[in-house]
Write an enzyme that holds these catalytic residues in place. Structure first.
Site, PDB file in Angstrom:
ATOM      1  CB  CYS A 126       8.522   0.031  -5.555  1.00 12.69           C
ATOM      2  SG  CYS A 126       7.792  -1.013  -4.269  1.00 12.69           S
ATOM      3  CB  CYS A 141       6.967  -0.568  -0.194  1.00 11.54           C
ATOM      4  SG  CYS A 141       7.558  -2.101  -0.935  1.00 11.54           S
ATOM      5  CB  SER A 142      10.634   2.382  -1.104  1.00 10.41           C
ATOM      6  OG  SER A 142      10.923   1.611   0.050  1.00 10.41           O
ATOM      7  CB  CYS A 143      11.058  -2.800  -4.309  1.00 10.27           C
ATOM      8  SG  CYS A 143       9.980  -3.610  -3.111  1.00 10.27           S
TER       9      CYS A 143
END
Lengths: 225, 229
Positions: free
Chosen positions: A129, A132-134
């Site tokens: 991702c 962000c941090s999906c």
């Protein structure tokens, strides 16, 4: 009421003069009003929200227990092991993973829409991702630090093979790398290739070989003992 | 131009530290607490997931690059609490004071209770919606990602089109139905659902020096991010 007005003015004035903190002197976001040290910062937020009846500290304990102890890569490993042993399950998983993993009880926050992608000798899949941090929480839990790092987010799309080498994985040049950048609410689960020499193993034994990183595509499953 | 969080392809970040398989889920107790406070405050229903991403992305670039992961979450949470009027600046300034009582907050009825945590986490927040119109593209079709990779509704706003894909040509490999458009929803402009596609881009279309001509990067992109190619 001059006294009240004056007190109000003083408070407003104090707010402005107290605002700069050593950590955040360059911005005027409200967070700069909190203590700069992160453990104190979270404590301060928790305290004020609890004092106002907006959060329940017992609910926080419950959330932490959920992600620390109950939801993690074991869920995804069970899905992979099933896909390795049950062709009909595998076909349904590749067709509609959201419904299939929900049937196993794996659904919810950060796993509302799931797609399973299968590694083959021709294609190796890897998930990132960049924005962000999906990450598929119901299947893999909370993402590890490396997944959220600036280095992984920036480099996985541009030089995935060098990143894989840092994880100890080297792919032949004939194998294409397909990197899935999770830019929407779709979460990707990599189905790694079943290791050789596992013909006699049952689903539980196979699941024990499936590592977290192999389901993100930065690792390979363990070899059988 | 792109914002600080838009990291795909950026040079200079050095090697990835893969950690160890037995690393704890939370490296420090406060990390766990930060995650839990953020989720519990989110359950008050005063902002969307898109708005919370936007809040993290709006941190000053210097903060974004120096804050650790959960520090970003905390800073964005504090900013959202004030912006949505849940707390005041005075509340935040006095937040460390662990004494006194406050009058019940108007939102306290929405407080996430411990016994509801499992149900709320299991429910999640699906982003799929009925489609207002037929998708314009089909699997196999060539498309170009729009350029520049900016929010077209709000200057400097939230978008999920990474800069590295802007202007590049790829092909549709999946159609996901319609999903909430973050560019609109993050700014309180409505969900504005649009068809969502997975688009595969050859690495050679994205990078001057691709590692291998076979390699591809796929992105999930909304219809308004794309044009026929």
């Amino acid at each position: 009421m001059p006294g009240r007005l004056r007190r109000g003015w003083t408070c407003a004035h104090l707010r402005i003069t107290l605002r700069p903190m050593p950590h955040d002197h360059h911005d005027d976001h409200p967070h700069a009003l909190l203590p700069p040290e992160p453990a104190l910062r979270v404590k301060a937020l928790e305290t004020i929200l609890a004092r106002k009846g907006l959060i329940d500290p017992a609910a926080l304990d419950e959330i932490i227990d959920t992600y620390q102890n109950r939801i993690g890569p074991k869920n995804g490993a069970m899905v992979v092991a099933r896909a390795w042993t049950d062709p009909e399950f595998r076909a349904r998983l590749l067709e509609n993973a959201t419904a299939v993993v929900a049937d196993l009880g794996f659904f919810g926050r950060q796993g509302e829409h799931v797609v399973a992608v299968e590694n083959t000798p021709e294609v190796h899949n890897m998930v990132v991702c960049t924005l962000c941090s999906c990450y598929p929480w119901p299947l893999l839990g909370i993402p590890p630090a490396w997944y959220k790092s600036d280095a992984y987010r920036s480099r996985a799309v541009r030089e995935p093979r060098k990143v894989l080498a840092e994880f100890g994985v080297t792919l032949p040049p004939e194998t294409a790398v397909r990197v899935w950048d999770s830019t929407a609410e779709v979460r990707y689960l990599v189905i790694p290739m079943r290791p050789d020499g596992t013909e006699g193993l049952d689903v539980e034994q196979l699941a024990a070989l499936v590592t977290r990183d192999s389901m993100v595509g930065t690792g390979l499953p363990k070899a059988p003992a | 131009m792109s914002r600080i969080h838009d990291m795909g392809g950026r040079f200079g970040h050095g090697p990835v530290d893969p950690g160890r398989p037995d690393d704890p889920v939370f490296a420090a107790d406060w990390h766990a607490r930060a995650l839990a406070v953020t989720l519990a405050a989110g359950a008050l229903g005063q902002w969307t997931l898109d708005a919370s991403r936007h809040a993290r992305e709006r941190l000053a670039p210097r903060d974004y690059l120096t804050f650790s992961y959960y520090e970003k979450w905390l800073a964005a949470l504090a900013d959202l609490l004030v912006e949505t009027g849940v707390l005041t600046q005075e509340d935040l300034a006095a937040a460390g004071r662990n004494s006194g009582t406050d009058a019940p907050h108007p939102l306290s009825a929405k407080k996430l209770k411990a016994e509801d945590v499992a149900r709320v986490l299991a429910r999640g927040g699906p982003a799929d919606r009925p489609c207002p119109a037929e998708p314009a593209f089909t699997t196999g079709q060539k498309v170009r990602a729009r350029r520049p990779a900016e929010n077209h509704l709000v200057a400097g706003g939230h978008t999920r089109l990474p800069d590295y894909a802007a202007g590049a040509t790829g092909r549709i490999i999946r159609v996901h139905g319609c999903h909430v458009l973050p560019d609109s929803n993050a700014h309180g402009l409505g969900e504005a659902p649009e068809p969502l596609y997975t688009v595969a881009f050859p690495a050679s279309r994205l990078w001057a020096h691709p590692e291998n001509p076979r390699d591809e990067v796929t992105l999930d992109l909304w219809q308004s991010y794309l044009e026929p190619a």
